[in-house]
Write a protein that holds these residues in place. Structure first.
Motif, short mmCIF file in Angstrom:
data_model
loop_
_atom_site.label_atom_id
_atom_site.label_comp_id
_atom_site.label_asym_id
_atom_site.label_seq_id
_atom_site.Cartn_x
_atom_site.Cartn_y
_atom_site.Cartn_z
N VAL A 183 0.96 -1.07 -0.13
CA VAL A 183 -0.05 0.08 0.35
C VAL A 183 0.68 1.26 -0.01
O VAL A 183 1.83 1.26 0.70
N TYR A 184 0.84 1.97 -0.90
CA TYR A 184 1.54 3.16 -1.17
C TYR A 184 1.03 4.51 -1.09
O TYR A 184 -0.05 4.74 -1.67
N LEU A 245 5.69 3.85 -6.57
CA LEU A 245 4.25 3.65 -6.76
C LEU A 245 4.03 2.28 -7.73
O LEU A 245 3.36 1.66 -7.69
N LYS A 246 5.11 2.18 -8.64
CA LYS A 246 4.91 1.11 -9.79
C LYS A 246 5.23 -0.18 -8.99
O LYS A 246 4.78 -1.25 -9.42
N ASN A 247 5.88 -0.04 -7.98
CA ASN A 247 6.10 -1.45 -7.00
C ASN A 247 5.14 -1.76 -6.20
O ASN A 247 4.87 -2.79 -5.46
N ALA A 248 3.91 -0.90 -6.10
CA ALA A 248 2.63 -1.15 -5.22
C ALA A 248 1.43 -1.83 -5.91
O ALA A 248 1.52 -1.83 -7.05
N LYS A 249 0.67 -2.12 -5.06
CA LYS A 249 -0.62 -2.82 -5.73
C LYS A 249 -1.56 -1.99 -5.55
O LYS A 249 -2.60 -1.64 -6.09
N PHE A 250 -1.59 -1.19 -4.52
CA PHE A 250 -2.62 -0.22 -3.97
C PHE A 250 -2.12 1.19 -3.59
O PHE A 250 -0.96 1.38 -3.00
N LEU A 251 -2.94 1.93 -4.18
CA LEU A 251 -2.45 3.62 -3.84
C LEU A 251 -3.53 4.15 -2.81
O LEU A 251 -4.60 3.71 -3.10
N LEU A 252 -3.24 5.05 -1.81
CA LEU A 252 -3.78 5.74 -1.11
C LEU A 252 -4.18 7.19 -1.83
O LEU A 252 -3.16 7.85 -2.23
N ASP A 253 -5.34 7.79 -1.49
CA ASP A 253 -5.56 9.23 -2.18
C ASP A 253 -6.55 9.98 -0.97
O ASP A 253 -7.44 9.07 -0.57
N PHE A 254 -6.26 11.16 -0.63
CA PHE A 254 -6.98 11.92 0.20
C PHE A 254 -7.31 13.23 -0.36
O PHE A 254 -6.19 13.82 -0.80
N LYS A 255 -8.54 13.62 -0.49
CA LYS A 255 -8.96 15.02 -1.17
C LYS A 255 -8.42 15.97 -0.28
O LYS A 255 -8.65 15.85 0.97
N ALA A 256 -8.41 17.13 -0.69
CA ALA A 256 -7.98 18.06 0.10
C ALA A 256 -9.38 19.04 0.45
O ALA A 256 -10.51 18.74 -0.33
N LYS A 274 -3.08 0.26 -11.14
CA LYS A 274 -3.06 0.13 -9.39
C LYS A 274 -4.48 0.20 -9.03
O LYS A 274 -5.23 1.13 -9.50
N LYS A 275 -4.71 -0.54 -7.97
CA LYS A 275 -6.02 0.04 -7.40
C LYS A 275 -5.90 0.84 -6.44
O LYS A 275 -4.71 1.03 -5.81
N PHE A 288 -13.82 6.17 -16.17
CA PHE A 288 -12.89 5.17 -15.56
C PHE A 288 -13.04 4.47 -14.20
O PHE A 288 -12.42 3.37 -13.81
N TYR A 289 -14.29 4.95 -13.53
CA TYR A 289 -14.60 4.40 -12.19
C TYR A 289 -15.01 3.03 -12.28
O TYR A 289 -16.11 2.75 -13.22
N ASP A 290 -14.32 2.41 -11.42
CA ASP A 290 -14.93 0.73 -11.46
C ASP A 290 -14.88 0.24 -9.93
O ASP A 290 -13.66 0.76 -9.60
N PRO A 291 -15.95 -0.15 -9.27
CA PRO A 291 -15.63 -0.46 -7.64
C PRO A 291 -14.51 -1.40 -7.56
O PRO A 291 -14.19 -1.85 -6.66
N GLN A 292 -14.32 -2.33 -8.55
CA GLN A 292 -13.36 -3.39 -8.54
C GLN A 292 -11.76 -2.66 -8.07
O GLN A 292 -11.21 -3.24 -7.58
N ASN A 293 -11.62 -1.52 -8.83
CA ASN A 293 -10.39 -0.78 -8.74
C ASN A 293 -10.31 0.35 -7.90
O ASN A 293 -9.21 0.61 -7.56
N ILE A 294 -11.30 0.75 -7.54
CA ILE A 294 -11.45 2.11 -6.69
C ILE A 294 -12.66 1.78 -5.55
O ILE A 294 -13.71 1.60 -5.57
N PHE A 295 -11.87 1.93 -4.16
CA PHE A 295 -12.70 1.73 -3.19
C PHE A 295 -12.62 3.21 -2.40
O PHE A 295 -11.97 3.81 -2.21
N ILE A 296 -14.24 3.56 -2.00
CA ILE A 296 -14.34 4.83 -1.55
C ILE A 296 -14.68 4.87 -0.19
O ILE A 296 -15.61 4.51 0.35
#
Length: 335
Positions: A183-184, A245-256, A274-275, A288-296
């Protein structure tokens, strides 16, 4: 897709000195065969001890937190003006100004004189740096990436155009992450984002993942103590970020808090398959949104997180992915 019709055209890029990202801009712009006039941003330094003391007094005794920003803006402006001083009016085909509020309006007016087409882009929310409102009307086209900003201010600024962010075209090699469970995340420590970060890290600790979660923080006393969050003080460069990033499977993202626009992470996730786990539900309206790739977070049921973590990335149509390349972004918004 490379637009061959712009080969040989002159291009100036004005961009803040954030994490060395200008290097990737330059490398990708050069692919078009442009006559690129590369403005290497200057990292701010106090000219003398007097300015350093003045900033300390303004910030700590007078409550003025913008004094250093004004010094930096003037430094940037002096640098830009020195580099364009010999250009004739209308002698540059394209100028792209990212975060125009980092230079003075007087400097922007000089850029407008030498450029045939000058496009502005605020890659932060408009209200995060409200000085930008003084600049918008100077441009023929001014780009924003937050739908809320566009909806709110389009009636006031007729030159406002909505765009998305992008991924950089270069670096076609993706790492083999078939067995990765990393997780990156890397970013600045911002207090209003830390609760969500800590919350998802605690949740993920219950599953079979490894952490590469990093926050930049300048003070000696750390604001939180978490075993799976690493703090660092030195600047990181964008190329190093891509490599990790390329070596990870999952990315985290937090909006401002100040905007709901989609960060570069979403588009890097597209490019490198990456998921992504995010608290930005604005992504649901993207093609490009797909719940299999993006967890909210805060919306998707946490009971479904194990399935999300264990499932494979769902490959998307090539035409959707290519739409979000930097080349496509340039063709739509600048050329």
């Amino acid at each position: 897709m490379i637009n061959k019709s712009v080969a040989g055209k002159s291009f100036i890029l004005i961009i803040p000195n954030d994490f060395g990202i200008y290097e990737l801009f330059n490398e990708n712009l050069e692919r078009f065969g442009l006559d690129l006039i590369s403005f290497i941003p200057q990292k701010f330094k106090y000219k003398n001890a007097k300015d350093r003391v003045a900033n300390f007094v303004q910030k700590n005794f007078l409550g003025d937190k913008n004094f250093k920003r004004q010094l930096s803006k003037q430094c940037n402006s002096n640098h830009v003006e020195n580099l364009i001083k010999d250009y004739l009016p209308q002698s540059v085909d394209y100028i792209l100004v990212i975060r125009p509020d980092t230079i003075t309006i007087e400097t922007l007016q000089k850029l407008l004189k030498v450029g045939k087409k000058v496009v502005g882009y605020q890659w932060d929310g408009l209200e995060r740096f409200p000085q930008v409102f003084d600049y918008i009307n100077y441009f023929e086209t001014f780009l924003v990436f937050d739908q809320n900003d566009y909806d709110t201010y389009k009636g006031k600024y007729s030159n406002l155009e909505k765009c998305e962010n992008f991924y950089f075209d270069l670096d076609e090699n993706s790492a083999n992450i078939e067995n990765s469970n990393i997780v990156y995340y890397v970013g600045n420590y911002i207090q209003d984002r830390s609760d969500d970060l800590v919350s998802i890290v605690h949740e993920l600790e219950q599953h079979n993942v490894a952490f590469d979660v990093n926050l930049k923080y300048h003070r000696r006393t750390l604001p939180i103590n978490e075993k799976n969050i690493t703090f660092f003080r030195e600047d990181f460069d964008f190329k190093s970020n891509i490599a990790r990033l390329k070596n990870a499977k999952f990315l985290l993202d937090f909006k401002a808090v100040e905007h709901n626009g989609l960060s570069l992470r979403f588009f890097e996730a597209l490019k490198y398959q990456k998921k992504i786990i995010t608290n930005n539900n604005a992504v649901q309206t993207s093609d490009f949104y797909d719940p299999q790739n993006i967890f909210i977070m805060g919306q998707d049921d946490l009971k479904s997180l194990p399935e999300f973590l264990s499932s494979n990335y769902k490959t998307l149509p090539v035409e959707i992915v290519e739409r979000y390349s930097f080349s496509s972004w340039l063709n739509r918004n600048v050329f």
